[in-house]
Design an enzyme around this catalytic site. Structure first.
Site, PDB file in Angstrom:
ATOM      1  N   ASP A 293      -4.084   5.364   1.629  1.00 43.56           N
ATOM      2  CA  ASP A 293      -5.120   6.235   1.359  1.00 43.56           C
ATOM      3  C   ASP A 293      -6.453   5.828   2.052  1.00 43.56           C
ATOM      4  O   ASP A 293      -7.283   5.350   1.624  1.00 43.56           O
ATOM      5  CB  ASP A 293      -5.570   5.705  -0.136  1.00 43.56           C
ATOM      6  CG  ASP A 293      -6.607   6.753  -0.749  1.00 43.56           C
ATOM      7  OD1 ASP A 293      -6.668   7.791  -0.114  1.00 43.56           O
ATOM      8  OD2 ASP A 293      -7.162   6.323  -1.761  1.00 43.56           O
TER       9      ASP A 293
ATOM     10  N   ASP B 192      -5.496  -4.529   4.957  1.00 42.16           N
ATOM     11  CA  ASP B 192      -6.931  -4.095   5.214  1.00 42.16           C
ATOM     12  C   ASP B 192      -7.796  -5.371   5.655  1.00 42.16           C
ATOM     13  O   ASP B 192      -7.675  -6.273   5.053  1.00 42.16           O
ATOM     14  CB  ASP B 192      -7.535  -3.599   3.835  1.00 42.16           C
ATOM     15  CG  ASP B 192      -8.572  -2.462   4.153  1.00 42.16           C
ATOM     16  OD1 ASP B 192      -9.506  -3.151   4.701  1.00 42.16           O
ATOM     17  OD2 ASP B 192      -8.592  -1.361   3.738  1.00 42.16           O
TER      18      ASP B 192
ATOM     19  N   ALA C  62      -8.000  -2.008   0.501  1.00 42.22           N
ATOM     20  CA  ALA C  62      -9.265  -2.496   0.040  1.00 42.22           C
ATOM     21  C   ALA C  62      -9.864  -1.149  -0.593  1.00 42.22           C
ATOM     22  O   ALA C  62      -9.944   0.072  -0.085  1.00 42.22           O
ATOM     23  CB  ALA C  62     -10.218  -3.164   0.722  1.00 42.22           C
ATOM     24  N   PRO C  63     -10.479  -1.379  -1.710  1.00 40.77           N
ATOM     25  CA  PRO C  63     -10.697  -2.597  -2.694  1.00 40.77           C
ATOM     26  C   PRO C  63      -9.515  -2.911  -3.479  1.00 40.77           C
ATOM     27  O   PRO C  63      -9.519  -3.843  -4.199  1.00 40.77           O
ATOM     28  CB  PRO C  63     -11.946  -2.429  -3.482  1.00 40.77           C
ATOM     29  CG  PRO C  63     -11.872  -0.793  -3.647  1.00 40.77           C
ATOM     30  CD  PRO C  63     -11.353  -0.355  -2.505  1.00 40.77           C
ATOM     31  N   GLY C  64      -8.533  -1.994  -3.527  1.00 43.20           N
ATOM     32  CA  GLY C  64      -7.265  -2.537  -4.225  1.00 43.20           C
ATOM     33  C   GLY C  64      -6.864  -1.352  -5.340  1.00 43.20           C
ATOM     34  O   GLY C  64      -6.046  -1.829  -6.099  1.00 43.20           O
ATOM     35  N   GLY C  65      -7.361  -0.208  -5.340  1.00 45.80           N
ATOM     36  CA  GLY C  65      -7.102   0.578  -6.419  1.00 45.80           C
ATOM     37  C   GLY C  65      -5.498   0.942  -6.452  1.00 45.80           C
ATOM     38  O   GLY C  65      -4.775   1.094  -7.317  1.00 45.80           O
TER      39      GLY C  65
ATOM     40  N   LYS D  71      -7.133  12.843   4.575  1.00 45.69           N
ATOM     41  CA  LYS D  71      -8.562  13.273   4.269  1.00 45.69           C
ATOM     42  C   LYS D  71      -8.720  14.515   5.229  1.00 45.69           C
ATOM     43  O   LYS D  71      -8.296  14.501   6.244  1.00 45.69           O
ATOM     44  CB  LYS D  71      -9.603  12.368   4.665  1.00 45.69           C
ATOM     45  CG  LYS D  71      -9.385  11.014   4.164  1.00 45.69           C
ATOM     46  CD  LYS D  71      -9.322  10.977   2.703  1.00 45.69           C
ATOM     47  CE  LYS D  71      -8.970   9.530   2.004  1.00 45.69           C
ATOM     48  NZ  LYS D  71      -8.751   9.653   0.589  1.00 45.69           N
TER      49      LYS D  71
END
Length: 340
Positions: A265, A229, A210-213, A294
């Site tokens: 991600d 997600d 989410a949101p789906g990139g 990250k």
């Protein structure tokens, strides 16, 4: 940081990085025994590095010459002579760039003019206009780094060994109008460096989708995506027949059958994400891996060492690459695969 940009030493390597990450790149090179030297913002010099390139390097070139002339014609002449003096009869693709800093970016018109002037001075039969064609032809990438304080560095690297085919590692992309975030550009840049990419019919799992990139970009390539997600996806993805939304935690999810690609991600703690990806590797749940890790902490390199160990030694992922791409910020992108 030096008060003025220092001249790179011929025979050494010039590395570019994201501004503000010079210390992380310096530390990596120091750990590798490469005797680094900080030249200026976004620029570090070192001896050659054996093994994988530093994670925080956007690009690297062996220095052929450093030019300090101020006249544009004299610089172009000297740069062309330096290119012609490179050993062998290998063709070249010439690229000019500036350090990715406010002072460097102001020199972009100078770099563009220098690239044209140097290319015009080189024999046409040995010039290759495109970096991708240079890689296919086994040619050299010749870099013209136009830095502040009237320092120009001529360097070269074999295109097939280059950290990035983009000039200075600055892989610019236009943000697609339908892309929900910068995430889509991060994925496109990551796939850009692979030998092959997910395509029509491939099954991809997108952890923390989410949101789906990333899901959106994978579907646009014809892939089938299992988007994992608890949160909702963008409306245009919820009704797409090639998207299956599994609303549960990525840490709890287990696939019904192995996937071709695993993508991740997630904005989560790096070592926990690495352990999750290692589990997928050990269990053979995916053939290829593309993940973003990250790194919000100040001391990033010790964490990266543990991430590499977790993915490679514990997860069995092979061909591991760890790089801070142009579109990455406090993060790195990891790619790997499993042997069939």
């Amino acid at each position: 940081m030096p008060a003025r940009t220092l001249a790179a030493r011929p025979g050494r390597w010039l590395w570019t990085c994201r501004a503000g990450f010079e210390a992380h790149l310096f530390e990596e090179l120091e750990w590798a025994g490469a005797e680094p030297r900080l030249l200026g913002e976004a620029l570090v010099e070192s001896d050659a590095v054996s093994g994988p390139p530093p994670a925080f390097a956007r690009a690297g070139y062996q220095v052929a010459a450093t030019l300090t002339a101020t006249n544009p014609e004299a610089i172009a002449d000297a740069a062309a002579r330096a290119v012609l003096a490179l050993p062998g009869r290998t063709p070249w693709a010439v690229q000019a760039f500036t350090p990715d800093t406010p002072r460097g970016n102001a020199l972009a018109p100078v770099a563009e003019a220098l690239e044209s002037a140097v290319s015009a001075r080189l024999p046409a039969e040995r010039r290759i206009e495109d970096a991708q064609r240079a890689r296919e032809a086994g040619a050299l990438l010749v870099s013209l780094c136009v830095a502040p304080d009237e320092v120009t560095v001529v360097g070269a690297v074999h295109a097939r060994e280059a950290v990035s085919l983009a000039a200075g590692g600055r892989r610019r992309m236009r943000r697609a109008g339908d892309a929900p975030s910068r995430a889509a550009m991060k994925l496109e840049e990551a796939l850009d460096g692979l030998a092959f990419e997910p395509g029509r019919g491939d099954v991809c799992v997108d952890l923390g989708a989410a949101p789906g990139g990333w899901t959106q970009r994978l579907v646009s390539r014809g892939a089938k995506v299992v988007a994992v997600d608890p949160a909702r996806l963008m409306p245009e993805l919820t009704g797409n027949p090639r998207v299956k939304h599994v609303q549960e935690s990525a840490f709890a999810y287990a696939p019904d059958e192995p996937a071709d690609w695993l993508f991740c991600d997630m904005a989560w703690r790096p070592l926990e994400v690495a352990q999750l990806l290692a589990k997928w590797g050990r269990r053979g749940w995916a053939q290829h891996l593309v993940a973003n890790i990250k790194l919000p902490m100040k001391d990033k390199n010790p964490i990266l060492l543990r991430v590499r160990h977790t993915l490679g030694q514990e997860g069995g992922w092979e061909g591991l690459t760890v790089r801070q791409l142009y579109h990455d910020r406090d993060e790195v992108t990891v790619t790997a695969h499993k042997m069939k």
